[in-house]
Enzyme design. Structure first.
Site, PDB file in Angstrom:
ATOM      1  N   CYS A 178       0.814  -1.227   0.000  1.00  0.00           N
ATOM      2  CA  CYS A 178       0.000   0.000   0.000  1.00  0.00           C
ATOM      3  C   CYS A 178       0.843   1.270   0.000  1.00  0.00           C
ATOM      4  O   CYS A 178       0.321   2.366  -0.204  1.00  0.00           O
ATOM      5  CB  CYS A 178      -0.959  -0.006   1.184  1.00  0.00           C
ATOM      6  SG  CYS A 178      -2.016  -1.461   1.199  1.00  0.00           S
ATOM      7  N   HIS A 180      -3.080   7.102   2.128  1.00  0.00           N
ATOM      8  CA  HIS A 180      -3.579   5.803   1.686  1.00  0.00           C
ATOM      9  C   HIS A 180      -4.973   5.599   2.279  1.00  0.00           C
ATOM     10  O   HIS A 180      -5.204   5.859   3.455  1.00  0.00           O
ATOM     11  CB  HIS A 180      -2.616   4.711   2.157  1.00  0.00           C
ATOM     12  CG  HIS A 180      -3.150   3.327   1.965  1.00  0.00           C
ATOM     13  ND1 HIS A 180      -3.722   2.912   0.779  1.00  0.00           N
ATOM     14  CD2 HIS A 180      -3.223   2.267   2.809  1.00  0.00           C
ATOM     15  CE1 HIS A 180      -4.106   1.659   0.908  1.00  0.00           C
ATOM     16  NE2 HIS A 180      -3.831   1.247   2.129  1.00  0.00           N
ATOM     17  N   ASN A 221     -10.220  -0.136   0.161  1.00  0.00           N
ATOM     18  CA  ASN A 221      -8.762  -0.069   0.150  1.00  0.00           C
ATOM     19  C   ASN A 221      -8.248  -0.682  -1.159  1.00  0.00           C
ATOM     20  O   ASN A 221      -8.364  -1.892  -1.358  1.00  0.00           O
ATOM     21  CB  ASN A 221      -8.232  -0.840   1.371  1.00  0.00           C
ATOM     22  CG  ASN A 221      -6.722  -0.838   1.469  1.00  0.00           C
ATOM     23  OD1 ASN A 221      -6.023  -0.517   0.519  1.00  0.00           O
ATOM     24  ND2 ASN A 221      -6.212  -1.232   2.629  1.00  0.00           N
TER      25      ASN A 221
HETATM   26  O1  UT7 Z   1      -3.765  -1.326   3.528  1.00  0.00           O
HETATM   27  C1  UT7 Z   1      -2.848  -1.550   4.538  1.00  0.00           C
HETATM   28  C2  UT7 Z   1      -3.248  -0.918   5.743  1.00  0.00           C
HETATM   29  N1  UT7 Z   1      -4.351  -1.648   6.367  1.00  0.00           N
HETATM   30  C3  UT7 Z   1      -5.009  -1.056   7.307  1.00  0.00           C
HETATM   31  O2  UT7 Z   1      -4.749   0.086   7.584  1.00  0.00           O
HETATM   32  C4  UT7 Z   1      -6.028  -1.836   8.116  1.00  0.00           C
HETATM   33  C5  UT7 Z   1      -5.887  -1.467   9.567  1.00  0.00           C
HETATM   34  N2  UT7 Z   1      -6.872  -2.086  10.439  1.00  0.00           N
HETATM   35  C6  UT7 Z   1      -8.184  -1.747  10.430  1.00  0.00           C
HETATM   36  O3  UT7 Z   1      -8.609  -0.951   9.608  1.00  0.00           O
HETATM   37  C7  UT7 Z   1      -9.081  -2.321  11.483  1.00  0.00           C
HETATM   38  O4  UT7 Z   1      -8.291  -2.966  12.477  1.00  0.00           O
HETATM   39  C8  UT7 Z   1     -10.136  -3.312  10.939  1.00  0.00           C
HETATM   40  C9  UT7 Z   1     -11.151  -2.552  10.117  1.00  0.00           C
HETATM   41  C10 UT7 Z   1      -9.467  -4.366  10.080  1.00  0.00           C
HETATM   42  C11 UT7 Z   1     -10.874  -3.988  12.092  1.00  0.00           C
HETATM   43  O5  UT7 Z   1     -11.468  -3.023  12.918  1.00  0.00           O
HETATM   44  P1  UT7 Z   1     -11.343  -3.153  14.497  1.00  0.00           P
HETATM   45  O6  UT7 Z   1     -12.096  -2.032  15.076  1.00  0.00           O
HETATM   46  O7  UT7 Z   1      -9.879  -3.270  14.810  1.00  0.00           O
HETATM   47  O8  UT7 Z   1     -12.138  -4.486  14.787  1.00  0.00           O
HETATM   48  P2  UT7 Z   1     -11.616  -5.806  15.509  1.00  0.00           P
HETATM   49  O9  UT7 Z   1     -10.634  -6.521  14.656  1.00  0.00           O
HETATM   50  O10 UT7 Z   1     -11.237  -5.450  16.911  1.00  0.00           O
HETATM   51  O11 UT7 Z   1     -12.934  -6.669  15.555  1.00  0.00           O
HETATM   52  C12 UT7 Z   1     -14.025  -6.284  16.415  1.00  0.00           C
HETATM   53  C13 UT7 Z   1     -15.123  -7.309  16.269  1.00  0.00           C
HETATM   54  C14 UT7 Z   1     -14.658  -8.755  16.437  1.00  0.00           C
HETATM   55  O12 UT7 Z   1     -15.659  -9.476  17.138  1.00  0.00           O
HETATM   56  P3  UT7 Z   1     -15.456  -9.823  18.698  1.00  0.00           P
HETATM   57  O13 UT7 Z   1     -14.205 -10.634  18.770  1.00  0.00           O
HETATM   58  O14 UT7 Z   1     -15.349  -8.492  19.365  1.00  0.00           O
HETATM   59  O15 UT7 Z   1     -16.694 -10.562  19.005  1.00  0.00           O
HETATM   60  C15 UT7 Z   1     -14.597  -9.267  15.014  1.00  0.00           C
HETATM   61  O16 UT7 Z   1     -14.805 -10.650  14.921  1.00  0.00           O
HETATM   62  O17 UT7 Z   1     -15.701  -7.223  14.959  1.00  0.00           O
HETATM   63  C16 UT7 Z   1     -15.751  -8.534  14.388  1.00  0.00           C
HETATM   64  N3  UT7 Z   1     -15.619  -8.386  12.927  1.00  0.00           N
HETATM   65  C17 UT7 Z   1     -16.665  -8.234  12.109  1.00  0.00           C
HETATM   66  N4  UT7 Z   1     -17.994  -8.172  12.326  1.00  0.00           N
HETATM   67  C18 UT7 Z   1     -18.780  -7.978  11.269  1.00  0.00           C
HETATM   68  C19 UT7 Z   1     -14.468  -8.377  12.204  1.00  0.00           C
HETATM   69  N5  UT7 Z   1     -14.773  -8.206  10.903  1.00  0.00           N
HETATM   70  C20 UT7 Z   1     -16.108  -8.108  10.828  1.00  0.00           C
HETATM   71  C21 UT7 Z   1     -17.008  -7.919   9.758  1.00  0.00           C
HETATM   72  N6  UT7 Z   1     -18.323  -7.845  10.027  1.00  0.00           N
HETATM   73  N7  UT7 Z   1     -16.579  -7.763   8.463  1.00  0.00           N
END
Ligand code: UT7
Length: 325
Positions: free
Chosen positions: A119, A252, A282
Site C-alpha cells: 500500500c 492511503h 482499500n
Molecule cells: O492497507 C494496509 C493498511 N491496512 C489497514 O490500515 C487496516 C488497519 N486495520 C483496520 O482498519 C481495522 O483494524 C479493521 C477494520 C481491520 C478492524 O477493525 P477493528 O475495530 O480493529 O475491529 P476488531 O478486529 O477489533 O474486531 C471487532 C469485532 C470482532 O468481534 P469480537 O471478537 O469483538 O466478538 C470481530 O470478529 O468485529 C468482528 N468483525 C466483524 N464483524 C462484522 C471483524 N470483521 C467483521 C465484519 N463484520 N466484516
C-alpha cells in the site's frame, strides 16, 4: 539539467462492477459469512468497492488510468520515457505489469518496471521516478498504481474481504524548472512481515502456501497511525515547510479512522483530508493516485496546492511525499 519533477496530469479508472456493503454482505451470507453495512461503515468508513471482472488484469486497469493522465498532461504515449507501476497484484509472476502496460499503450524502448511496496507502493514509485528525473535518466514518467486485490481476498474471512477493492490511478511526472516534488521520506521494517502478507508463492509448478491475504488488522492499525505522523513530519522538515501550509492531505485510503487520526495528529482540519475510501475501499497501491485524480477532477486540488501524500502497508512499509501540484 532540470532540478525538479512535477505532476502535469492525473488519471484513474475503476472497474464498472460496484458492490455496496449490503450487496457484498448478501453475497457473503450465501457462504455463511456474516457481516453488515453497519459494521463496515462504523469500523472503516467504507460503503462500497469496485471489483474487476475475472478476466481483467492489473495492466488492463492501468491502461485507461494512464491514458487519462497523459491526456490531462497533453503528452502522447510516444513521449513517455519511463514507466513505473506500483502493484502487489501484477498480471504475471513476470514480466512486470509495467512492461505489459507499455506494450498495451503502443510504445516500446523506455524502461518499465514494477515497484512492490504494497500500500506504500505509489509513494515509493513516485520517489523513484522523481530521483530518476532529477538524475537526468528520464524526462516524462508515467507513474501508476494498479491493483486487483479481489484476486487475493479470502471471501471466507470477514475481517479482511470487506476492506479491499480494485482500481488504478496514474500521474505523468515531468522534468521541471519549478519545484513539484519537494521531499520524500520512505521506510520499511521487515520484522512485521507477518501482520499483513500473502504467504503463498509459485514453486515447482504449483502454488505453495496460502495465496490469500492475511492481516492482523489491529496490529496494522496501531503501527499505521504512528508512522504516518512521523513520515509527514519528516517530509515537512526536509522541505522546510510546516503542517499549516498543507492544502490537502491525501493518505492511503484504508480506514477513515486512521486517516482522521493522522489529520488530527498533524492538527489539520478534516476538510483538508481527501477521502475516497467510502466509495473505493482499500485499493492498496492504487488508492493514493485514485484519490488524487478524484480530488483534481472534483476541482478540489488546484495547480500550486501543497499536497502531502502518505502510504502505509505490508512489509511493513510506509512513507510520504510532499509536493507542489
Ligand atoms: O492497507 C494496509 C493498511 N491496512 C489497514 O490500515 C487496516 C488497519 N486495520 C483496520 O482498519 C481495522 O483494524 C479493521 C477494520 C481491520 C478492524 O477493525 P477493528 O475495530 O480493529 O475491529 P476488531 O478486529 O477489533 O474486531 C471487532 C469485532 C470482532 O468481534 P469480537 O471478537 O469483538 O466478538 C470481530 O470478529 O468485529 C468482528 N468483525 C466483524 N464483524 C462484522 C471483524 N470483521 C467483521 C465484519 N463484520 N466484516
Amino acid at each position: 539539467m532540470p532540478t525538479y519533477s512535477r505532476i502535469t496530469g492525473t488519471g484513474s479508472y475503476l472497474p464498472p462492477r460496484r458492490l455496496s456493503n449490503a450487496e457484498l454482505a448478501a453475497e457473503l451470507a450465501t457462504r455463511g459469512v456474516e457481516t453488515s453495512d453497519e459494521w463496515i461503515v462504523e469500523r472503516t468508513g467504507i460503503r462500497a468497492r469496485h471489483f474487476a471482472a475475472p478476466d481483467v488484469t492489473c495492466s488492463d486497469l492501468a491502461v485507461p488510468a494512464a491514458q487519462a493522465a497523459m491526456e490531462a498532461a497533453g503528452v502522447a504515449p510516444q513521449q513517455i520515457d519511463l514507466i513505473i507501476v506500483a502493484t502487489s497484484t501484477p498480471d504475471m509472476v513476470f514480466p512486470s505489469a509495467a512492461a505489459i502496460l507499455q506494450h498495451k499503450l503502443g510504445i516500446a524502448g523506455c524502461p518499465a518496471f514494477d515497484v512492490q511496496a504494497v500500500c506504500s507502493g505509489f509513494v515509493y514509485a513516485l520517489t523513484v521516478a522523481d530521483a530518476m528525473i532529477r538524475a537526468g535518466n528520464a524526462t516524462r514518467a508515467l507513474v501508476v498504481g494498479s491493483e486487483v486485490f479481489s484476486r487475493i481476498l479470502d471471501f471466507n474471512d470477514r475481517t479482511t474481504c470487506v476492506l479491499f477493492g480494485d482500481g488504478a490511478g496514474a500521474v505523468v511526472l515531468e522534468a521541471s524548472e519549478t519545484p513539484g516534488i519537494l521531499a520524500s521520506d520512505l521506510h520499511a521494517d521487515g520484522k512485521h512481515v507477518g501482520i499483513l502478507c500473502v504467504p503463498g508463492h509459485v514453486s515447482g509448478g504449483a502454488v505453495l502456501g496460502d495465496p490469500l491475504l492475511k492481516m492482523d488488522g489491529q496490529a496494522v492499525f496501531k503501527l499505521a497511525v504512528g508512522v504516518l505522523e512521523d513520515a509527514a513530519r519528516a517530509t515537512l522538515a526536509k522541505a522546510g515547510r510546516t503542517q499549516e501550509q498543507i492544502d490537502w492531505l491525501i493518505p492511503h485510503q484504508a480506514n477513515i479512522r486512521i486517516m482522521q487520526s493522522t489529520a488530527k495528529r498533524l492538527k489539520l482540519p478534516l476538510d483538508k483530508l481527501v477521502v475516497t475510501v467510502d466509495e473505493h475501499g482499500n485499493t492498496s497501491a492504487a488508492s493514493i493516485p485514485l484519490a488524487l485524480d478524484h480530488a483534481v477532477r472534483q476541482g478540489k486540488v488546484k495547480k500550486g496546492d501543497l499536497l502531502m501524500l502518505e502510504g502505509v502497508g505490508g512489509g511493513f512499509t510506509w512513507g510520504a511525499v510532499l509536493l507542489n501540484f
